[in-house]
Write a protein that holds these residues in place. Structure first.
Motif, PDB file in Angstrom:
ATOM      1  N   VAL A 127       0.853  -1.237  -0.110  1.00 42.36           N
ATOM      2  CA  VAL A 127      -0.008  -0.173  -0.025  1.00 42.36           C
ATOM      3  C   VAL A 127       1.005   1.147   0.160  1.00 42.36           C
ATOM      4  N   PRO A 128       1.893   1.379  -0.854  1.00 42.29           N
ATOM      5  CA  PRO A 128       2.936   2.539  -0.779  1.00 42.29           C
ATOM      6  C   PRO A 128       2.285   3.833  -1.289  1.00 42.29           C
ATOM      7  N   LEU A 129       1.162   3.643  -2.054  1.00 40.59           N
ATOM      8  CA  LEU A 129       0.802   4.847  -2.554  1.00 40.59           C
ATOM      9  C   LEU A 129      -0.843   5.046  -1.965  1.00 40.59           C
ATOM     10  N   ALA A 130      -1.042   4.423  -0.880  1.00 39.02           N
ATOM     11  CA  ALA A 130      -2.359   4.721  -0.315  1.00 39.02           C
ATOM     12  C   ALA A 130      -3.501   4.596  -1.036  1.00 39.02           C
ATOM     13  N   SER A 131      -3.484   3.522  -1.906  1.00 37.67           N
ATOM     14  CA  SER A 131      -4.480   2.970  -2.778  1.00 37.67           C
ATOM     15  C   SER A 131      -4.844   4.015  -3.711  1.00 37.67           C
ATOM     16  N   GLY A 132      -3.667   4.880  -4.296  1.00 36.34           N
ATOM     17  CA  GLY A 132      -3.766   5.692  -5.252  1.00 36.34           C
ATOM     18  C   GLY A 132      -3.743   7.211  -4.979  1.00 36.34           C
ATOM     19  N   LEU A 133      -4.146   7.383  -3.611  1.00 36.96           N
ATOM     20  CA  LEU A 133      -4.009   8.855  -3.269  1.00 36.96           C
ATOM     21  C   LEU A 133      -2.657   9.592  -3.403  1.00 36.96           C
ATOM     22  N   LEU A 134      -1.557   8.990  -3.063  1.00 36.15           N
ATOM     23  CA  LEU A 134      -0.289   9.420  -3.258  1.00 36.15           C
ATOM     24  C   LEU A 134       0.198   9.476  -4.723  1.00 36.15           C
ATOM     25  N   THR A 135      -0.746   9.177  -5.782  1.00 37.01           N
ATOM     26  CA  THR A 135      -0.394   9.474  -7.059  1.00 37.01           C
ATOM     27  C   THR A 135      -0.579  11.110  -7.483  1.00 37.01           C
ATOM     28  N   GLY A 136      -1.474  11.781  -6.633  1.00 37.93           N
ATOM     29  CA  GLY A 136      -1.951  12.928  -6.778  1.00 37.93           C
ATOM     30  C   GLY A 136      -2.994  13.044  -7.980  1.00 37.93           C
ATOM     31  N   LYS A 137      -3.535  11.881  -8.193  1.00 39.57           N
ATOM     32  CA  LYS A 137      -4.600  12.123  -9.560  1.00 39.57           C
ATOM     33  C   LYS A 137      -6.016  12.011  -9.073  1.00 39.57           C
ATOM     34  N   MET A 138      -6.192  11.934  -7.807  1.00 46.41           N
ATOM     35  CA  MET A 138      -7.586  12.039  -7.454  1.00 46.41           C
ATOM     36  C   MET A 138      -8.170  13.105  -7.007  1.00 46.41           C
ATOM     37  N   SER A 139      -9.394  13.219  -6.717  1.00 46.30           N
ATOM     38  CA  SER A 139     -10.111  14.475  -6.484  1.00 46.30           C
ATOM     39  C   SER A 139     -11.361  13.904  -5.664  1.00 46.30           C
ATOM     40  N   ALA A 140     -12.077  14.993  -5.144  1.00 48.94           N
ATOM     41  CA  ALA A 140     -13.237  14.754  -4.701  1.00 48.94           C
ATOM     42  C   ALA A 140     -14.507  14.261  -5.574  1.00 48.94           C
ATOM     43  N   SER A 141     -14.181  14.326  -6.695  1.00 50.42           N
ATOM     44  CA  SER A 141     -15.288  13.708  -7.719  1.00 50.42           C
ATOM     45  C   SER A 141     -14.877  12.818  -8.236  1.00 50.42           C
ATOM     46  N   THR A 142     -13.666  12.027  -7.886  1.00 51.26           N
ATOM     47  CA  THR A 142     -13.239  10.642  -8.578  1.00 51.26           C
ATOM     48  C   THR A 142     -14.184   9.624  -7.829  1.00 51.26           C
ATOM     49  N   THR A 143     -14.604   8.563  -9.033  1.00 49.44           N
ATOM     50  CA  THR A 143     -15.593   7.705  -8.691  1.00 49.44           C
ATOM     51  C   THR A 143     -14.635   6.429  -9.054  1.00 49.44           C
ATOM     52  N   PHE A 144     -15.287   5.326  -8.544  1.00 51.62           N
ATOM     53  CA  PHE A 144     -14.689   3.936  -8.438  1.00 51.62           C
ATOM     54  C   PHE A 144     -15.739   3.008  -8.718  1.00 51.62           C
ATOM     55  N   ALA A 145     -15.208   1.833  -9.526  1.00 53.36           N
ATOM     56  CA  ALA A 145     -15.937   0.880  -9.787  1.00 53.36           C
ATOM     57  C   ALA A 145     -16.483   0.167  -8.823  1.00 53.36           C
ATOM     58  N   ALA A 146     -17.911  -0.518  -9.051  1.00 52.25           N
ATOM     59  CA  ALA A 146     -18.515  -1.103  -7.998  1.00 52.25           C
ATOM     60  C   ALA A 146     -17.463  -2.221  -7.231  1.00 52.25           C
ATOM     61  N   ASP A 147     -16.743  -2.912  -8.031  1.00 50.40           N
ATOM     62  CA  ASP A 147     -16.027  -4.000  -7.539  1.00 50.40           C
ATOM     63  C   ASP A 147     -14.549  -3.598  -7.019  1.00 50.40           C
ATOM     64  N   ASP A 148     -14.398  -2.224  -7.158  1.00 55.37           N
ATOM     65  CA  ASP A 148     -13.185  -1.730  -6.822  1.00 55.37           C
ATOM     66  C   ASP A 148     -13.182  -1.330  -4.871  1.00 55.37           C
ATOM     67  N   HIS A 149     -12.147  -1.914  -4.366  1.00 58.30           N
ATOM     68  CA  HIS A 149     -12.374  -1.793  -2.863  1.00 58.30           C
ATOM     69  C   HIS A 149     -12.271  -0.546  -2.265  1.00 58.30           C
ATOM     70  N   ARG A 150     -12.010   0.624  -3.086  1.00 54.25           N
ATOM     71  CA  ARG A 150     -11.919   1.915  -2.946  1.00 54.25           C
ATOM     72  C   ARG A 150     -13.210   2.435  -2.807  1.00 54.25           C
ATOM     73  N   ALA A 151     -14.134   1.650  -3.494  1.00 53.27           N
ATOM     74  CA  ALA A 151     -15.827   2.079  -3.314  1.00 53.27           C
ATOM     75  C   ALA A 151     -16.350   1.435  -2.263  1.00 53.27           C
ATOM     76  N   PHE A 152     -15.934   0.327  -1.839  1.00 57.40           N
ATOM     77  CA  PHE A 152     -16.737  -0.674  -0.894  1.00 57.40           C
ATOM     78  C   PHE A 152     -16.264  -0.790   0.401  1.00 57.40           C
ATOM     79  N   ASN A 153     -14.865  -0.555   0.646  1.00 55.66           N
ATOM     80  CA  ASN A 153     -14.311  -0.765   1.976  1.00 55.66           C
ATOM     81  C   ASN A 153     -13.858   0.416   2.589  1.00 55.66           C
ATOM     82  N   ARG A 154     -14.293   1.395   2.395  1.00 53.65           N
ATOM     83  CA  ARG A 154     -13.769   2.651   3.067  1.00 53.65           C
ATOM     84  C   ARG A 154     -13.777   2.681   4.422  1.00 53.65           C
ATOM     85  N   GLU A 155     -14.862   1.843   4.919  1.00 55.40           N
ATOM     86  CA  GLU A 155     -14.896   1.542   6.474  1.00 55.40           C
ATOM     87  C   GLU A 155     -14.709   0.280   6.996  1.00 55.40           C
ATOM     88  N   GLY A 156     -14.073  -0.319   6.215  1.00 48.93           N
ATOM     89  CA  GLY A 156     -13.861  -1.839   6.525  1.00 48.93           C
ATOM     90  C   GLY A 156     -14.857  -2.812   6.517  1.00 48.93           C
TER      91      GLY A 156
END
Length: 328
Positions: free
Chosen positions: A202-231
């Protein structure tokens, strides 16, 4: 690509490895063609360490790796896999010799080898680290010639510290990045003292540390960044390093100002991890060849300046640590 020693395995591995979770599943759709292209590109650019697990795509990741290595022939990279998360329910009582043997034999078939380079217990429940019989079962698998070395993948620093008390634990895989700095306070020194290899995930914090994400970024339903934010499905620390998304975006903007010319934020984040000499290898994921090539280039970046290191430590202390430091 720089090489580092992988603890007491004695293997020399590339300091930038290849994390094969993304080519298995839980990161949105990645075609087999893109998955193979990413892995080929990583290997073409000097990567000699691949990390996977039997549950990534229910074996898809392991099978893709086997296909690519068969296509390439020649010298093989070091391939690490994991076992334990196939248990349902995932409880400490399931970590028996019979179950672990079955998982290892399945990985042997998926990877099409006679002996696995490294098998890591896959973030087992904390009580497992206090069960010597589990580690004895791993010793038996080494004696049987099914695995060469074994290690653990952990969620918590305390689990890593307990694991390295077992004399044959060769490696520990742990989350470490600009948003998760606790391992540097004690764990890394203890791992180095005991000659234990450290694999950073998890060196890039699930992509956050690429600098390419914003408040409007969306993720596919089968992407853990959409379904596992609270564990909801597994430890929330695996998703965005457990940092609240909006807060992390604010921190990313402060980090952006520190990125040197000629480097991407992702490369800078990877090079920051390599400033820790106890780290053996860091395993960013890649969904395509371009990402794999860019990751590999981080190895050649200049060292992060002392001033930037201090600013990043301060950012962690002031903004991030209150949310994550005490949890993992």
């Amino acid at each position: 690509m720089q090489q580092r020693k992988l603890g007491r395995t004695g293997a020399a591995v590339s300091d930038i490895g290849f994390g094969a979770w993304a080519i298995g599943g839980s990161w949105g759709d990645v075609s087999v063609e893109d998955a193979k292209g990413a892995l080929h590109a990583a290997l073409d650019n000097g990567v000699t360490f691949i990390d996977t697990a039997d549950v990534y795509g229910d074996g898809r990741s392991e099978r893709i790796i086997a296909d690519v290595l068969a296509e390439r022939g020649g010298a093989r990279p070091f391939v690490a896999t994991k076992a334990g998360r196939r248990l349902s329910p995932h409880v400490a009582e399931g970590y028996t010799k019979a179950n672990l043997t079955a998982f290892v034999e399945r990985s042997l078939r998926n990877l099409r080898v006679d002996c696995l380079d490294l098998v890591q217990l896959h973030c087992p429940p904390t009580p497992v680290f206090y069960q010597p019989d589990v580690f004895g079962a791993m010793d038996d698998l080494v004696a049987a010639g099914k695995i060469r070395h074994y290690g653990v993948s952990v969620e918590k620093v305390e689990e890593g510290l307990k694991a390295i008390e077992y004399p044959n634990v060769a490696t520990v895989q742990i989350i470490y990045n600009m948003f998760r700095q606790r391992p540097a306070t004690l764990f890394f020194a203890e791992a180095a003292r005991r000659d234990v290899g450290v694999i950073v995930r998890v060196p890039l914090a699930s992509g956050l540390l690429t600098g390419k994400m914003s408040a409007s970024t969306t993720f596919a339903a089968d992407d853990h960044r959409a379904f596992n934010r609270e564990g909801e499905s597994f430890d929330k620390g695996e998703t965005f390093a457990g940092v609240p998304y909006d807060l992390a975006l604010e921190a990313v903007e402060r980090i952006r100002a520190l990125v040197p010319g000629g480097a991407t934020m992702a490369q800078f984040a990877l090079r920051w991890i390599l400033m820790e000499h106890s780290v053996s290898t860091v395993i960013p994921g890649a969904r395509n060849a371009a990402q794999a090539i860019a990751n590999s280039q981080a190895s050649a970046l200049d060292a992060v300046s002392p001033a930037a290191m201090e600013q990043l430590r301060a950012l962690y202390r002031e903004r991030i640590a209150p949310h994550v430091h005490h949890l993992w």
